[in-house]
Design a protein around this motif. Structure first.
Motif, short mmCIF file in Angstrom:
data_model
loop_
_atom_site.label_atom_id
_atom_site.label_comp_id
_atom_site.label_asym_id
_atom_site.label_seq_id
_atom_site.Cartn_x
_atom_site.Cartn_y
_atom_site.Cartn_z
N GLY A 35 -22.65 14.91 47.42
CA GLY A 35 -22.44 13.55 47.89
C GLY A 35 -21.84 12.66 46.82
N ARG A 36 -22.29 12.84 45.59
CA ARG A 36 -21.72 12.06 44.47
C ARG A 36 -20.23 12.36 44.30
NH1 ARG A 36 -21.33 13.40 38.79
NH2 ARG A 36 -21.29 11.52 37.46
N SER A 37 -19.86 13.64 44.43
CA SER A 37 -18.45 14.00 44.30
C SER A 37 -17.62 13.42 45.45
CB SER A 37 -18.31 15.53 44.27
OG SER A 37 -18.92 16.07 43.13
N LEU A 38 -18.17 13.48 46.67
CA LEU A 38 -17.45 12.92 47.81
C LEU A 38 -17.22 11.42 47.65
CD1 LEU A 38 -19.32 14.79 50.71
CD2 LEU A 38 -16.95 15.16 49.98
N ALA A 39 -18.20 10.73 47.06
CA ALA A 39 -18.09 9.29 46.85
C ALA A 39 -17.29 8.95 45.61
CB ALA A 39 -19.49 8.68 46.75
N ARG A 40 -16.94 9.97 44.82
CA ARG A 40 -16.25 9.77 43.55
C ARG A 40 -17.00 8.77 42.66
NH1 ARG A 40 -9.76 9.82 45.10
NH2 ARG A 40 -9.79 11.88 46.09
N SER A 41 -18.33 8.92 42.68
CA SER A 41 -19.18 8.02 41.91
C SER A 41 -19.14 8.41 40.43
CB SER A 41 -20.63 8.11 42.41
OG SER A 41 -21.51 7.43 41.54
N ARG A 42 -19.12 7.41 39.57
CA ARG A 42 -19.18 7.61 38.13
C ARG A 42 -20.55 7.25 37.57
NH1 ARG A 42 -14.22 8.35 35.88
NH2 ARG A 42 -14.93 7.59 33.84
N ALA A 43 -21.52 7.10 38.46
CA ALA A 43 -22.88 6.76 38.03
C ALA A 43 -23.45 7.87 37.15
CB ALA A 43 -23.79 6.55 39.24
N ARG A 44 -24.23 7.47 36.17
CA ARG A 44 -24.90 8.44 35.31
C ARG A 44 -26.02 9.11 36.10
NH1 ARG A 44 -22.68 9.99 30.71
NH2 ARG A 44 -24.40 9.56 29.26
N VAL A 45 -26.24 10.41 35.84
CA VAL A 45 -27.20 11.21 36.60
C VAL A 45 -28.35 11.63 35.69
CG1 VAL A 45 -27.56 13.37 37.88
CG2 VAL A 45 -25.42 12.07 38.16
N ILE A 46 -29.57 11.49 36.19
CA ILE A 46 -30.74 12.09 35.54
C ILE A 46 -31.51 12.84 36.62
CG2 ILE A 46 -30.84 10.23 33.83
CD1 ILE A 46 -33.39 9.25 35.25
N PHE A 47 -32.38 13.73 36.22
CA PHE A 47 -33.18 14.45 37.21
C PHE A 47 -34.60 14.66 36.68
CE2 PHE A 47 -31.58 17.89 34.53
CZ PHE A 47 -32.68 18.75 34.40
N ARG A 48 -35.49 14.97 37.60
CA ARG A 48 -36.87 15.27 37.27
C ARG A 48 -37.17 16.72 37.62
NH1 ARG A 48 -42.17 15.67 39.16
NH2 ARG A 48 -43.75 14.54 37.94
N SER A 49 -37.91 17.41 36.75
CA SER A 49 -38.34 18.78 37.02
C SER A 49 -39.81 18.91 36.64
CB SER A 49 -37.51 19.78 36.20
OG SER A 49 -37.97 21.10 36.41
N SER A 50 -40.57 19.61 37.49
CA SER A 50 -42.00 19.83 37.22
C SER A 50 -42.32 21.27 36.85
CB SER A 50 -42.82 19.45 38.47
OG SER A 50 -42.67 18.10 38.78
N GLN A 51 -41.34 22.15 36.97
CA GLN A 51 -41.61 23.58 36.80
C GLN A 51 -42.10 23.89 35.39
OE1 GLN A 51 -38.41 26.68 36.80
NE2 GLN A 51 -39.29 27.12 38.79
N ASN A 52 -43.29 24.49 35.27
CA ASN A 52 -43.86 24.80 33.96
C ASN A 52 -44.02 26.30 33.72
OD1 ASN A 52 -45.92 25.07 35.88
ND2 ASN A 52 -47.52 24.61 34.39
N GLU A 53 -43.41 27.11 34.58
CA GLU A 53 -43.36 28.56 34.40
C GLU A 53 -41.89 28.98 34.44
OE1 GLU A 53 -45.85 30.80 34.02
OE2 GLU A 53 -47.57 29.44 34.26
N TYR A 54 -41.45 29.70 33.42
CA TYR A 54 -40.04 30.10 33.37
C TYR A 54 -39.74 31.11 34.46
CZ TYR A 54 -35.62 31.99 31.72
OH TYR A 54 -34.32 32.39 31.64
N LYS A 55 -38.70 30.84 35.23
CA LYS A 55 -38.28 31.74 36.31
C LYS A 55 -36.77 31.83 36.34
CE LYS A 55 -42.18 30.38 39.25
NZ LYS A 55 -42.59 29.73 40.53
N ARG A 56 -36.26 33.01 36.64
CA ARG A 56 -34.83 33.19 36.86
C ARG A 56 -34.55 33.15 38.36
NH1 ARG A 56 -31.75 35.20 32.70
NH2 ARG A 56 -32.87 35.83 30.81
N TYR A 57 -33.49 32.46 38.73
CA TYR A 57 -33.16 32.32 40.14
C TYR A 57 -31.84 33.04 40.45
CZ TYR A 57 -36.88 28.94 40.56
OH TYR A 57 -38.11 28.35 40.56
N PRO A 58 -31.76 33.65 41.63
CA PRO A 58 -30.52 34.34 42.03
C PRO A 58 -29.46 33.33 42.41
CG PRO A 58 -32.09 34.37 43.84
CD PRO A 58 -32.82 33.75 42.68
N PHE A 59 -28.22 33.80 42.49
CA PHE A 59 -27.14 33.00 43.03
C PHE A 59 -27.46 32.69 44.50
CE2 PHE A 59 -23.10 32.42 45.14
CZ PHE A 59 -22.43 31.57 44.28
#
Length: 368
Positions: free
Chosen positions: A105-129
């Motif tokens: 959605g940010r790309s569609l809007a061509r927004s230049r807003a700065r992005v931050i995110f929140r993550s709670s995961q406290n166990e290391y995991k690898r994710y598939p494509f």
């Protein structure tokens, strides 16, 4: 500063206290939330606490389980074009469809807003494509991240996120009035709040109370598949007669009132393969209400409780029993309760946690 926050749990009025505090700090906050979000044991229908923030319910699609739900990118883009935020705060895991749909959605809007995110995961995991690709993209476009524990920060570092990470615990309401003791001095009142399921360790707590040498009462707040078995177990043991109370599901205010009448909040969670406690909001709410934290060594629990008491080994009933008897005999219980409350004020109040997030916003905009 104009801040667009997207959070799947943001429809809960109590959680919007974060956004109210950010508005009080001078930010213009627009919160996007699902119209309905189903999370055990109930579904949350989006509501708004008051007019200090703008809350817009939008559709949520896919499976109602992380990382398989997502937002409509065109709806996100329309909100971004209308609001023109300086910061986009993605309160979703970086590997999720939800986070990726927001960035599309940010790309569609061509927004230049700065992005931050929140993550709670406290166990290391690898994710598939494609989830690994989602995560890599979120890492690439984000200026900072915030997490509820140092464990979660370490996991992001293991995943090669190289930008600043700030530890910001989940916010809770902290009562300002002092504690009023209501329980007899020779009785230790213990409360445990949450789902009555095996990984939460409630069965260990009941077994430990049954073995305590001092007078310990227990209130179990919540429901779950273990409830009937635990009730039967309590009924079988004469030593537990009148000492264990099951309240079932209660409101946030009712749970806080029970905590206010309790001396100790216990979180006896286990660890499973790929899972340990990420935070425990109930623990921090108990501390805010002057409960001494008594926690297992599962995940981030020792960090969150701040070392006020020594953690016990998860799954070890005798270790838990010893800790309960020690607290029942302690002459320092009131001092421990005050320490718990002060830690909640300094680390987990809505005011303190929102200020830390506000400082992130200021940093990322100044660094743009």
């Amino acid at each position: 500063m104009k801040v667009l926050r997207i959070f799947h749990g943001g429809g809960v009025p109590a959680y919007q206290r974060r956004d109210e505090e950010l508005a009080a700090l001078g930010h213009d906050v627009h919160l996007l939330v699902p119209k309905v979000f189903r999370e055990l044991p109930t579904a949350t229908v989006a509501l708004r606490r008051n007019d200090s923030i703008k809350v817009t319910p939008i559709g949520l699609y896919g499976l109602r389980r992380n990382p398989f739900f997502f937002y409509n990118p065109f709806r996100i883009a329309a909100s971004m074009l209308k609001f023109r935020a300086d910061v986009i705060d993605i309160h979703e895991e970086p590997y999720s469809l939800a986070a990726m749909s927001i960035l599309i959605g940010r790309s569609l809007a061509r927004s230049r807003a700065r992005v931050i995110f929140r993550s709670s995961q406290n166990e290391y995991k690898r994710y598939p494509f494609p989830f690994s690709a989602f995560q890599s993209y979120v890492f690439r476009v984000s200026a900072e991240a915030y997490v509820p524990s140092a464990q979660a920060a370490e996991v992001l570092r293991q995943k090669n996120f190289r930008r600043p990470i700030t530890v910001v615990g989940n916010g809770v309401a902290v009562p300002k009035e002092p504690r009023v003791d209501s329980s007899p001095a020779d009785i230790l009142e213990v409360v445990c709040v949450g789902r009555l399921i095996e990984r939460k360790g409630v069965q260990d707590l009941v077994a430990a109370v049954a073995k305590c040498q001092r007078h310990v009462n227990l209130t179990l707040v919540g429901t779950g598949p273990l409830e009937s078995g635990l009730r039967a177990r309590v009924a079988e043991l004469p030593s537990l007669a009148g000492r264990i109370t099951f309240t079932g599901a209660v409101s946030i205010d009712e749970a806080a009132a029970i905590m206010r009448r309790s001396d100790v909040i216990c979180v006896p969670s286990h660890e499973l393969e790929g899972w340990s406690e990420q935070f425990s909001r109930a623990l921090v709410e108990g501390m805010a209400n002057y409960c001494v934290p008594l926690v297992s060594d599962s995940g981030a629990l020792p960090e969150i409780s701040g070392g006020i008491t020594e953690p016990f080994r998860w799954g070890n009933v005798e270790d838990l029993r010893l800790r309960l008897d020690e607290l029942a005999l302690s002459d320092e219980l009131k001092e421990l309760q005050n320490s718990a409350h002060e830690r909640a004020v300094q680390q987990y109040s809505w005011e303190a946690t929102s200020l830390r997030i506000s400082e992130i916003y200021e940093r990322v905009v100044q660094g743009s």
